[in-house]
Design a protein around this motif. Sequence first.
Motif, PDB file in Angstrom:
ATOM      1  N   LEU A  59      56.318  59.638  84.346  1.00 32.32           N
ATOM      2  CA  LEU A  59      55.555  59.881  83.142  1.00 32.32           C
ATOM      3  C   LEU A  59      54.433  59.198  82.887  1.00 32.32           C
ATOM      4  N   ASP A  60      54.233  58.173  83.669  1.00 36.33           N
ATOM      5  CA  ASP A  60      52.882  57.359  83.826  1.00 36.33           C
ATOM      6  C   ASP A  60      51.957  57.890  84.507  1.00 36.33           C
ATOM      7  N   GLU A  61      52.068  59.028  85.168  1.00 39.04           N
ATOM      8  CA  GLU A  61      51.041  59.917  86.069  1.00 39.04           C
ATOM      9  C   GLU A  61      50.348  60.782  85.058  1.00 39.04           C
ATOM     10  N   LEU A  62      50.917  61.098  83.897  1.00 38.17           N
ATOM     11  CA  LEU A  62      50.083  61.827  82.836  1.00 38.17           C
ATOM     12  C   LEU A  62      49.025  61.150  82.087  1.00 38.17           C
ATOM     13  N   CYS A  63      47.889  61.316  82.685  1.00 34.43           N
ATOM     14  CA  CYS A  63      46.737  60.455  82.175  1.00 34.43           C
ATOM     15  C   CYS A  63      45.607  61.462  81.417  1.00 34.43           C
ATOM     16  N   GLY A  64      46.017  62.563  80.917  1.00 30.89           N
ATOM     17  CA  GLY A  64      45.183  63.470  80.127  1.00 30.89           C
ATOM     18  C   GLY A  64      44.647  62.796  79.006  1.00 30.89           C
ATOM     19  N   PRO A  65      43.735  63.420  78.548  1.00 36.52           N
ATOM     20  CA  PRO A  65      43.092  62.920  77.158  1.00 36.52           C
ATOM     21  C   PRO A  65      44.211  62.591  75.919  1.00 36.52           C
ATOM     22  N   GLU A  66      43.646  61.731  75.326  1.00 37.52           N
ATOM     23  CA  GLU A  66      44.402  61.513  74.032  1.00 37.52           C
ATOM     24  C   GLU A  66      43.887  61.954  72.850  1.00 37.52           C
ATOM     25  N   MET A 125      48.915  73.128  72.461  1.00 34.55           N
ATOM     26  CA  MET A 125      48.162  72.991  73.969  1.00 34.55           C
ATOM     27  C   MET A 125      49.397  72.393  74.719  1.00 34.55           C
ATOM     28  N   TYR A 126      50.070  71.459  74.276  1.00 39.62           N
ATOM     29  CA  TYR A 126      51.086  70.759  75.209  1.00 39.62           C
ATOM     30  C   TYR A 126      52.241  71.846  75.395  1.00 39.62           C
ATOM     31  N   GLU A 127      52.696  72.687  74.447  1.00 42.39           N
ATOM     32  CA  GLU A 127      53.408  73.708  74.891  1.00 42.39           C
ATOM     33  C   GLU A 127      53.129  74.495  75.901  1.00 42.39           C
ATOM     34  N   ASN A 128      51.898  75.015  75.869  1.00 42.23           N
ATOM     35  CA  ASN A 128      51.405  75.800  76.985  1.00 42.23           C
ATOM     36  C   ASN A 128      51.222  75.201  78.225  1.00 42.23           C
ATOM     37  N   VAL A 129      50.631  74.149  78.307  1.00 41.36           N
ATOM     38  CA  VAL A 129      50.590  73.341  79.596  1.00 41.36           C
ATOM     39  C   VAL A 129      52.034  73.312  80.222  1.00 41.36           C
ATOM     40  N   LEU A 130      53.041  72.979  79.442  1.00 37.64           N
ATOM     41  CA  LEU A 130      54.081  72.631  80.017  1.00 37.64           C
ATOM     42  C   LEU A 130      54.915  73.847  80.494  1.00 37.64           C
ATOM     43  N   ARG A 131      54.596  75.051  79.919  1.00 38.45           N
ATOM     44  CA  ARG A 131      54.866  76.565  80.187  1.00 38.45           C
ATOM     45  C   ARG A 131      54.216  76.866  81.324  1.00 38.45           C
ATOM     46  N   GLU A 132      53.024  76.979  81.362  1.00 36.09           N
ATOM     47  CA  GLU A 132      52.475  77.432  82.402  1.00 36.09           C
ATOM     48  C   GLU A 132      51.884  76.730  83.730  1.00 36.09           C
ATOM     49  N   ALA A 133      51.865  75.535  83.572  1.00 36.66           N
ATOM     50  CA  ALA A 133      51.380  74.753  84.629  1.00 36.66           C
ATOM     51  C   ALA A 133      51.989  75.109  86.076  1.00 36.66           C
ATOM     52  N   VAL A 134      51.346  75.319  87.073  1.00 40.41           N
ATOM     53  CA  VAL A 134      51.893  75.648  88.426  1.00 40.41           C
ATOM     54  C   VAL A 134      51.563  74.442  89.522  1.00 40.41           C
ATOM     55  N   SER A 135      50.735  73.559  88.846  1.00 38.69           N
ATOM     56  CA  SER A 135      50.512  72.196  89.840  1.00 38.69           C
ATOM     57  C   SER A 135      50.625  71.166  89.059  1.00 38.69           C
ATOM     58  N   ARG A 136      51.293  70.129  89.744  1.00 38.47           N
ATOM     59  CA  ARG A 136      51.305  68.808  89.022  1.00 38.47           C
ATOM     60  C   ARG A 136      50.116  68.064  88.247  1.00 38.47           C
ATOM     61  N   ASP A 137      49.029  68.402  89.536  1.00 37.45           N
ATOM     62  CA  ASP A 137      47.467  67.938  89.012  1.00 37.45           C
ATOM     63  C   ASP A 137      47.319  68.611  87.497  1.00 37.45           C
ATOM     64  N   GLU A 138      47.728  69.801  87.255  1.00 36.93           N
ATOM     65  CA  GLU A 138      47.527  70.454  85.787  1.00 36.93           C
ATOM     66  C   GLU A 138      48.240  69.534  84.959  1.00 36.93           C
ATOM     67  N   LEU A 139      49.371  69.011  85.152  1.00 37.26           N
ATOM     68  CA  LEU A 139      50.130  68.497  84.174  1.00 37.26           C
ATOM     69  C   LEU A 139      49.417  66.943  84.024  1.00 37.26           C
ATOM     70  N   ARG A 140      49.052  66.187  85.269  1.00 33.50           N
ATOM     71  CA  ARG A 140      48.216  65.079  85.126  1.00 33.50           C
ATOM     72  C   ARG A 140      47.043  65.339  84.263  1.00 33.50           C
ATOM     73  N   CYS A 141      46.345  66.318  84.475  1.00 28.48           N
ATOM     74  CA  CYS A 141      45.080  66.208  83.805  1.00 28.48           C
ATOM     75  C   CYS A 141      44.885  66.652  82.221  1.00 28.48           C
ATOM     76  N   LEU A 159      47.939  66.378  80.167  1.00 29.48           N
ATOM     77  CA  LEU A 159      49.021  65.694  79.317  1.00 29.48           C
ATOM     78  C   LEU A 159      48.665  64.290  79.474  1.00 29.48           C
ATOM     79  N   HIS A 160      49.019  63.679  78.397  1.00 28.02           N
ATOM     80  CA  HIS A 160      48.971  62.306  78.176  1.00 28.02           C
ATOM     81  C   HIS A 160      50.511  61.804  77.952  1.00 28.02           C
ATOM     82  N   ALA A 161      50.783  60.667  78.665  1.00 20.69           N
ATOM     83  CA  ALA A 161      52.123  60.236  78.629  1.00 20.69           C
ATOM     84  C   ALA A 161      52.661  59.711  77.131  1.00 20.69           C
ATOM     85  N   ALA A 162      51.921  58.911  76.675  1.00 16.64           N
ATOM     86  CA  ALA A 162      52.498  58.437  75.260  1.00 16.64           C
ATOM     87  C   ALA A 162      52.387  59.530  74.403  1.00 16.64           C
TER      88      ALA A 162
END
Length: 112
Positions: A25-32, A61-77, A79-82
């Motif tokens: 989870l700490d890889e998720l460093c997207g905007p807060e 936005m989170y629902e969409n990214v979690l459903r549609e991401a095809v790369s871990r980089d999209e998740l990292r970019c 989503l924010h862990a906390a």
Amino acid sequence: MRGTLHGATVHLARPGRPALVIDALDELCGPERGVVELPLRLWWQPERRFNLGQHTMLLWMYENVLREAVSRDELRCFLHAATLVRVWRELNLPRGVRQAWEARHPQLRRVG
């Protein structure tokens, strides 16, 4: 939704599409906060900006990214862990996506 691949359980985001999960989870460093514009690949509407200060837009936005991401980089970019942990129970996700994330990150099951 589940399937198997080489004997391993695969949770599906939708038929034929495995749910993608980040390793830590700490890889998720997207905007807060602020306004985030999703690429057309993740959101097919003309207006692709999400104001994270508006709770419903953040969830959407989170629902969409979690459903549609095809790369871990999209998740990292995007989503924010906390933030993900904080809103986890409020997200409207396909069963396979929720199961995949909770299987890899059991602390999400305990959020409440």
